[in-house]
Design a protein around this motif. Structure first.
Motif, PDB file in Angstrom:
ATOM      1  N   LEU A  37      69.550 -19.646   1.654  1.00  0.00           N
ATOM      2  CA  LEU A  37      69.435 -18.243   1.277  1.00  0.00           C
ATOM      3  C   LEU A  37      70.800 -17.777   0.788  1.00  0.00           C
ATOM      4  CD1 LEU A  37      67.490 -16.893   4.402  1.00  0.00           C
ATOM      5  CD2 LEU A  37      66.522 -17.538   2.199  1.00  0.00           C
ATOM      6  N   SER A  38      70.797 -16.992  -0.264  1.00  0.00           N
ATOM      7  CA  SER A  38      72.069 -16.476  -0.767  1.00  0.00           C
ATOM      8  C   SER A  38      72.575 -15.370   0.152  1.00  0.00           C
ATOM      9  CB  SER A  38      71.895 -15.926  -2.185  1.00  0.00           C
ATOM     10  OG  SER A  38      71.156 -14.711  -2.146  1.00  0.00           O
ATOM     11  N   ALA A  39      73.836 -15.029   0.014  1.00  0.00           N
ATOM     12  CA  ALA A  39      74.410 -13.942   0.815  1.00  0.00           C
ATOM     13  C   ALA A  39      73.683 -12.633   0.528  1.00  0.00           C
ATOM     14  CB  ALA A  39      75.897 -13.810   0.520  1.00  0.00           C
ATOM     15  N   GLY A  40      73.295 -12.412  -0.727  1.00  0.00           N
ATOM     16  CA  GLY A  40      72.565 -11.200  -1.086  1.00  0.00           C
ATOM     17  C   GLY A  40      71.186 -11.150  -0.454  1.00  0.00           C
ATOM     18  N   GLU A  41      70.496 -12.288  -0.451  1.00  0.00           N
ATOM     19  CA  GLU A  41      69.173 -12.347   0.175  1.00  0.00           C
ATOM     20  C   GLU A  41      69.278 -12.094   1.677  1.00  0.00           C
ATOM     21  OE1 GLU A  41      67.251 -15.537  -2.989  1.00  0.00           O
ATOM     22  OE2 GLU A  41      68.248 -16.258  -1.189  1.00  0.00           O
ATOM     23  N   LEU A  42      70.270 -12.717   2.304  1.00  0.00           N
ATOM     24  CA  LEU A  42      70.470 -12.501   3.734  1.00  0.00           C
ATOM     25  C   LEU A  42      70.789 -11.043   4.046  1.00  0.00           C
ATOM     26  CD1 LEU A  42      72.390 -15.702   4.775  1.00  0.00           C
ATOM     27  CD2 LEU A  42      70.281 -14.867   5.794  1.00  0.00           C
ATOM     28  N   ALA A  43      71.614 -10.422   3.215  1.00  0.00           N
ATOM     29  CA  ALA A  43      71.967  -9.018   3.435  1.00  0.00           C
ATOM     30  C   ALA A  43      70.741  -8.124   3.321  1.00  0.00           C
ATOM     31  CB  ALA A  43      73.039  -8.582   2.441  1.00  0.00           C
ATOM     32  N   ARG A  44      69.878  -8.396   2.344  1.00  0.00           N
ATOM     33  CA  ARG A  44      68.656  -7.594   2.171  1.00  0.00           C
ATOM     34  C   ARG A  44      67.735  -7.738   3.378  1.00  0.00           C
ATOM     35  NH1 ARG A  44      66.218  -8.891  -3.612  1.00  0.00           N
ATOM     36  NH2 ARG A  44      64.680  -7.359  -2.896  1.00  0.00           N
ATOM     37  N   ILE A  45      67.587  -8.967   3.877  1.00  0.00           N
ATOM     38  CA  ILE A  45      66.716  -9.192   5.037  1.00  0.00           C
ATOM     39  C   ILE A  45      67.330  -8.549   6.278  1.00  0.00           C
ATOM     40  CG2 ILE A  45      65.636 -10.928   6.514  1.00  0.00           C
ATOM     41  CD1 ILE A  45      65.737 -12.808   3.982  1.00  0.00           C
ATOM     42  N   GLU A  46      68.635  -8.693   6.444  1.00  0.00           N
ATOM     43  CA  GLU A  46      69.314  -8.098   7.593  1.00  0.00           C
ATOM     44  C   GLU A  46      69.180  -6.573   7.578  1.00  0.00           C
ATOM     45  OE1 GLU A  46      73.343  -9.328   9.646  1.00  0.00           O
ATOM     46  OE2 GLU A  46      73.734  -8.072   7.904  1.00  0.00           O
ATOM     47  N   ASN A  47      69.316  -5.966   6.417  1.00  0.00           N
ATOM     48  CA  ASN A  47      69.156  -4.512   6.298  1.00  0.00           C
ATOM     49  C   ASN A  47      67.727  -4.087   6.640  1.00  0.00           C
ATOM     50  OD1 ASN A  47      71.816  -4.072   5.571  1.00  0.00           O
ATOM     51  ND2 ASN A  47      71.400  -4.158   3.384  1.00  0.00           N
ATOM     52  N   ALA A  48      66.751  -4.860   6.183  1.00  0.00           N
ATOM     53  CA  ALA A  48      65.351  -4.553   6.504  1.00  0.00           C
ATOM     54  C   ALA A  48      65.114  -4.683   8.003  1.00  0.00           C
ATOM     55  CB  ALA A  48      64.412  -5.475   5.725  1.00  0.00           C
ATOM     56  N   ALA A  49      65.673  -5.711   8.610  1.00  0.00           N
ATOM     57  CA  ALA A  49      65.527  -5.899  10.064  1.00  0.00           C
ATOM     58  C   ALA A  49      66.129  -4.717  10.815  1.00  0.00           C
ATOM     59  CB  ALA A  49      66.183  -7.213  10.498  1.00  0.00           C
ATOM     60  N   ALA A  50      67.271  -4.231  10.343  1.00  0.00           N
ATOM     61  CA  ALA A  50      67.914  -3.082  10.988  1.00  0.00           C
ATOM     62  C   ALA A  50      67.055  -1.826  10.833  1.00  0.00           C
ATOM     63  CB  ALA A  50      69.298  -2.851  10.396  1.00  0.00           C
ATOM     64  N   ARG A  51      66.423  -1.688   9.684  1.00  0.00           N
ATOM     65  CA  ARG A  51      65.606  -0.503   9.423  1.00  0.00           C
ATOM     66  C   ARG A  51      64.419  -0.405  10.373  1.00  0.00           C
ATOM     67  NH1 ARG A  51      64.426  -0.800   3.640  1.00  0.00           N
ATOM     68  NH2 ARG A  51      66.669  -0.891   3.492  1.00  0.00           N
ATOM     69  N   ILE A  52      63.829  -1.558  10.729  1.00  0.00           N
ATOM     70  CA  ILE A  52      62.664  -1.537  11.618  1.00  0.00           C
ATOM     71  C   ILE A  52      63.008  -1.922  13.056  1.00  0.00           C
ATOM     72  CG2 ILE A  52      61.013  -1.914   9.755  1.00  0.00           C
ATOM     73  CD1 ILE A  52      60.846  -4.880  10.679  1.00  0.00           C
ATOM     74  N   GLY A  53      64.235  -2.350  13.302  1.00  0.00           N
ATOM     75  CA  GLY A  53      64.659  -2.704  14.652  1.00  0.00           C
ATOM     76  C   GLY A  53      64.000  -3.951  15.202  1.00  0.00           C
ATOM     77  N   LYS A  54      63.654  -4.889  14.310  1.00  0.00           N
ATOM     78  CA  LYS A  54      63.005  -6.136  14.732  1.00  0.00           C
ATOM     79  C   LYS A  54      63.618  -7.312  13.974  1.00  0.00           C
ATOM     80  CE  LYS A  54      58.366  -4.146  15.240  1.00  0.00           C
ATOM     81  NZ  LYS A  54      58.175  -4.300  16.664  1.00  0.00           N
ATOM     82  N   PRO A  55      63.669  -8.485  14.605  1.00  0.00           N
ATOM     83  CA  PRO A  55      64.105  -9.665  13.857  1.00  0.00           C
ATOM     84  C   PRO A  55      63.065 -10.040  12.806  1.00  0.00           C
ATOM     85  CG  PRO A  55      63.595 -10.245  16.138  1.00  0.00           C
ATOM     86  CD  PRO A  55      63.397  -8.775  16.000  1.00  0.00           C
ATOM     87  N   ILE A  56      63.529 -10.575  11.700  1.00  0.00           N
ATOM     88  CA  ILE A  56      62.653 -11.045  10.631  1.00  0.00           C
ATOM     89  C   ILE A  56      62.871 -12.538  10.487  1.00  0.00           C
ATOM     90  CG2 ILE A  56      62.136 -10.926   8.165  1.00  0.00           C
ATOM     91  CD1 ILE A  56      62.987  -7.969   8.245  1.00  0.00           C
TER      92      ILE A  56
END
Length: 125
Positions: A37-56
């Motif tokens: 996964l690229s750094a950008g892809e990881l950042a997008r997933i991490e931000n989404a996880a933070a938004r919902i408060g759950k691991p993805i």
């Protein structure tokens, strides 16, 4: 065909998140040394996880290292509600692109991760 195993990860230096779960992953590397996964892809997933408060969890070809440019994105998000899905559906990798007019290329699974198959877990920051 052997499935690549995750053997290394590069962390951002933030050693504990507020929930003391896991390091903030910046790059995931397969046994072959390729970035899954690229750094950008990881950042997008991490931000989404933070938004919902759950691991993805990223599963399928993206986690196993066999993805092609046209491969879809498979995610496992346990306990995901419709409200939470609406909060993240356009920010995850695989979301539709208005610029390129690409369709949504995301499959969401709500069940637990299959520990016998490759997966990458991104925790909320």
């Amino acid at each position: 065909m052997a499935v690549p195993h995750i053997v290394d990860a590069v962390f951002c230096g933030e050693y504990k998140c507020r929930k003391q779960c896991f390091f903030c992953v910046r790059e995931v590397v397969a046994a072959k040394g390729e970035s899954l996964l690229s750094a950008g892809e990881l950042a997008r997933i991490e931000n989404a996880a933070a938004r919902i408060g759950k691991p993805i969890n990223v599963v399928g070809s993206r986690a196993s290292g066999t993805a092609k440019a046209t491969s879809d994105w498979d995610y496992v998000i346990e306990g995901l509600t419709n409200k939470q899905w609406k909060q993240i559906k356009n920010s995850l990798p695989g979301a539709p692109s208005r610029i390129d007019k690409l369709p949504r290329m995301i499959d969401i699974f709500k069940g637990p991760v299959d520990p016998t198959k490759p997966f990458i877990t991104i925790f909320p920051k």
